[in-house]
Scaffold this motif. Structure first.
Motif, PDB file in Angstrom:
ATOM      1  N   LEU A  42      -0.791  -4.890  -4.141  1.00 25.55           N
ATOM      2  CA  LEU A  42      -0.225  -5.323  -2.871  1.00 25.55           C
ATOM      3  C   LEU A  42       1.292  -5.262  -2.915  1.00 25.55           C
ATOM      4  O   LEU A  42       1.933  -4.793  -1.969  1.00 25.55           O
ATOM      5  CB  LEU A  42      -0.685  -6.751  -2.548  1.00 25.55           C
ATOM      6  N   SER A  43       1.877  -5.680  -4.028  1.00 22.68           N
ATOM      7  CA  SER A  43       3.330  -5.629  -4.174  1.00 22.68           C
ATOM      8  C   SER A  43       3.836  -4.197  -4.091  1.00 22.68           C
ATOM      9  O   SER A  43       4.828  -3.914  -3.423  1.00 22.68           O
ATOM     10  CB  SER A  43       3.765  -6.247  -5.503  1.00 22.68           C
ATOM     11  N   ILE A  44       3.154  -3.292  -4.757  1.00 23.70           N
ATOM     12  CA  ILE A  44       3.557  -1.880  -4.724  1.00 23.70           C
ATOM     13  C   ILE A  44       3.451  -1.343  -3.307  1.00 23.70           C
ATOM     14  O   ILE A  44       4.339  -0.619  -2.836  1.00 23.70           O
ATOM     15  CB  ILE A  44       2.705  -1.055  -5.711  1.00 23.70           C
ATOM     16  N   LYS A  45       2.390  -1.696  -2.612  1.00 18.12           N
ATOM     17  CA  LYS A  45       2.202  -1.226  -1.232  1.00 18.12           C
ATOM     18  C   LYS A  45       3.330  -1.748  -0.338  1.00 18.12           C
ATOM     19  O   LYS A  45       3.899  -0.997   0.461  1.00 18.12           O
ATOM     20  CB  LYS A  45       0.849  -1.692  -0.705  1.00 18.12           C
ATOM     21  N   VAL A  46       3.661  -3.020  -0.459  1.00 13.52           N
ATOM     22  CA  VAL A  46       4.727  -3.611   0.346  1.00 13.52           C
ATOM     23  C   VAL A  46       6.060  -2.944   0.031  1.00 13.52           C
ATOM     24  O   VAL A  46       6.837  -2.615   0.934  1.00 13.52           O
ATOM     25  CB  VAL A  46       4.806  -5.143   0.117  1.00 13.52           C
TER      26      VAL A  46
END
Length: 109
Positions: free
Chosen positions: A52-56
Protein backbone atom coordinates in the motif's frame (compact mmCIF):
# COMPACT_ATOMS: atom_id res chain seq x y z
CA UNK A 1 15.72 -7.00 46.31
CA UNK A 2 15.31 -10.60 47.44
CA UNK A 3 11.51 -10.30 47.24
CA UNK A 4 11.77 -9.08 43.61
CA UNK A 5 14.01 -12.02 42.75
CA UNK A 6 11.45 -14.41 44.24
CA UNK A 7 8.69 -12.80 42.13
CA UNK A 8 10.77 -13.11 38.97
CA UNK A 9 11.63 -16.72 39.78
CA UNK A 10 7.94 -17.44 40.42
CA UNK A 11 6.95 -15.76 37.14
CA UNK A 12 9.61 -17.75 35.29
CA UNK A 13 8.44 -20.91 36.99
CA UNK A 14 4.83 -20.16 36.07
CA UNK A 15 5.83 -19.50 32.48
CA UNK A 16 7.79 -22.75 32.33
CA UNK A 17 4.80 -24.61 33.75
CA UNK A 18 2.47 -23.11 31.15
CA UNK A 19 4.84 -23.92 28.28
CA UNK A 20 5.43 -27.47 29.47
CA UNK A 21 1.67 -27.99 29.90
CA UNK A 22 1.06 -26.74 26.36
CA UNK A 23 3.83 -28.92 24.97
CA UNK A 24 2.42 -31.91 26.78
CA UNK A 25 -1.12 -31.23 25.67
CA UNK A 26 -0.53 -30.20 22.08
CA UNK A 27 2.91 -31.44 21.25
CA UNK A 28 5.83 -29.44 19.92
CA UNK A 29 4.69 -29.80 16.31
CA UNK A 30 1.28 -28.23 17.00
CA UNK A 31 2.81 -25.37 18.99
CA UNK A 32 5.27 -24.74 16.16
CA UNK A 33 2.35 -24.68 13.68
CA UNK A 34 0.57 -22.09 15.85
CA UNK A 35 3.71 -19.95 16.12
CA UNK A 36 4.38 -20.29 12.38
CA UNK A 37 0.82 -19.26 11.49
CA UNK A 38 1.17 -16.23 13.73
CA UNK A 39 4.46 -15.28 12.05
CA UNK A 40 2.92 -15.77 8.58
CA UNK A 41 -0.06 -13.58 9.50
CA UNK A 42 2.28 -10.82 10.71
CA UNK A 43 4.40 -11.10 7.56
CA UNK A 44 1.29 -10.88 5.36
CA UNK A 45 0.17 -7.73 7.22
CA UNK A 46 3.60 -6.15 6.69
CA UNK A 47 3.50 -7.01 2.98
CA UNK A 48 0.05 -5.41 2.62
CA UNK A 49 1.25 -2.27 4.38
CA UNK A 50 4.43 -2.17 2.26
CA UNK A 51 2.43 -2.74 -0.93
CA UNK A 52 0.00 0.00 0.00
CA UNK A 53 2.84 2.38 0.82
CA UNK A 54 4.51 1.70 -2.52
CA UNK A 55 1.21 2.25 -4.34
CA UNK A 56 0.61 5.56 -2.55
CA UNK A 57 4.18 6.70 -3.28
CA UNK A 58 3.78 5.86 -6.98
CA UNK A 59 0.46 7.74 -7.15
CA UNK A 60 2.04 10.77 -5.49
CA UNK A 61 4.97 10.64 -7.91
CA UNK A 62 2.53 10.59 -10.84
CA UNK A 63 0.59 13.54 -9.43
CA UNK A 64 3.82 15.50 -8.90
CA UNK A 65 4.86 14.82 -12.52
CA UNK A 66 1.45 16.00 -13.76
CA UNK A 67 1.69 19.15 -11.65
CA UNK A 68 5.19 19.87 -12.96
CA UNK A 69 3.86 19.62 -16.52
CA UNK A 70 0.96 21.96 -15.68
CA UNK A 71 3.41 24.43 -14.12
CA UNK A 72 5.53 24.37 -17.29
CA UNK A 73 2.43 25.03 -19.42
CA UNK A 74 1.35 27.89 -17.15
CA UNK A 75 4.83 29.45 -17.25
CA UNK A 76 4.78 29.29 -21.05
CA UNK A 77 1.29 30.81 -21.20
CA UNK A 78 2.32 33.53 -18.75
CA UNK A 79 5.34 34.42 -20.88
CA UNK A 80 3.19 34.58 -24.01
CA UNK A 81 0.65 36.79 -22.26
CA UNK A 82 3.40 39.16 -21.09
CA UNK A 83 4.63 39.48 -24.67
CA UNK A 84 1.08 40.20 -25.89
CA UNK A 85 0.60 42.75 -23.11
CA UNK A 86 3.87 44.51 -23.99
CA UNK A 87 2.83 44.68 -27.67
CA UNK A 88 -0.59 46.08 -26.72
CA UNK A 89 1.02 48.69 -24.47
CA UNK A 90 3.37 49.65 -27.29
CA UNK A 91 0.44 50.04 -29.72
CA UNK A 92 -1.50 52.13 -27.20
CA UNK A 93 1.48 54.42 -26.65
CA UNK A 94 2.02 54.80 -30.42
CA UNK A 95 -1.70 55.56 -30.98
CA UNK A 96 -1.70 58.09 -28.15
CA UNK A 97 1.40 59.78 -29.60
CA UNK A 98 -0.05 59.95 -33.11
CA UNK A 99 -3.36 61.35 -31.84
CA UNK A 100 -1.54 63.91 -29.71
CA UNK A 101 0.63 65.00 -32.62
CA UNK A 102 -2.47 65.36 -34.90
CA UNK A 103 -4.31 67.47 -32.34
CA UNK A 104 -1.47 69.95 -31.68
CA UNK A 105 -1.40 71.62 -35.09
CA UNK A 106 -5.19 71.98 -35.22
CA UNK A 107 -5.35 73.50 -31.72
CA UNK A 108 -2.76 76.09 -32.75
CA UNK A 109 -5.06 77.58 -35.43
Amino acid sequence: MNKNNNIIVMEDHSLIMIVSTLVGALGIKEIWNIVKKRMDINAAKEERVDGLSIKVIEELKDKISELELKIDVLITENTQLRVKLAKMEERLILNAKSKASRKRPSSGN
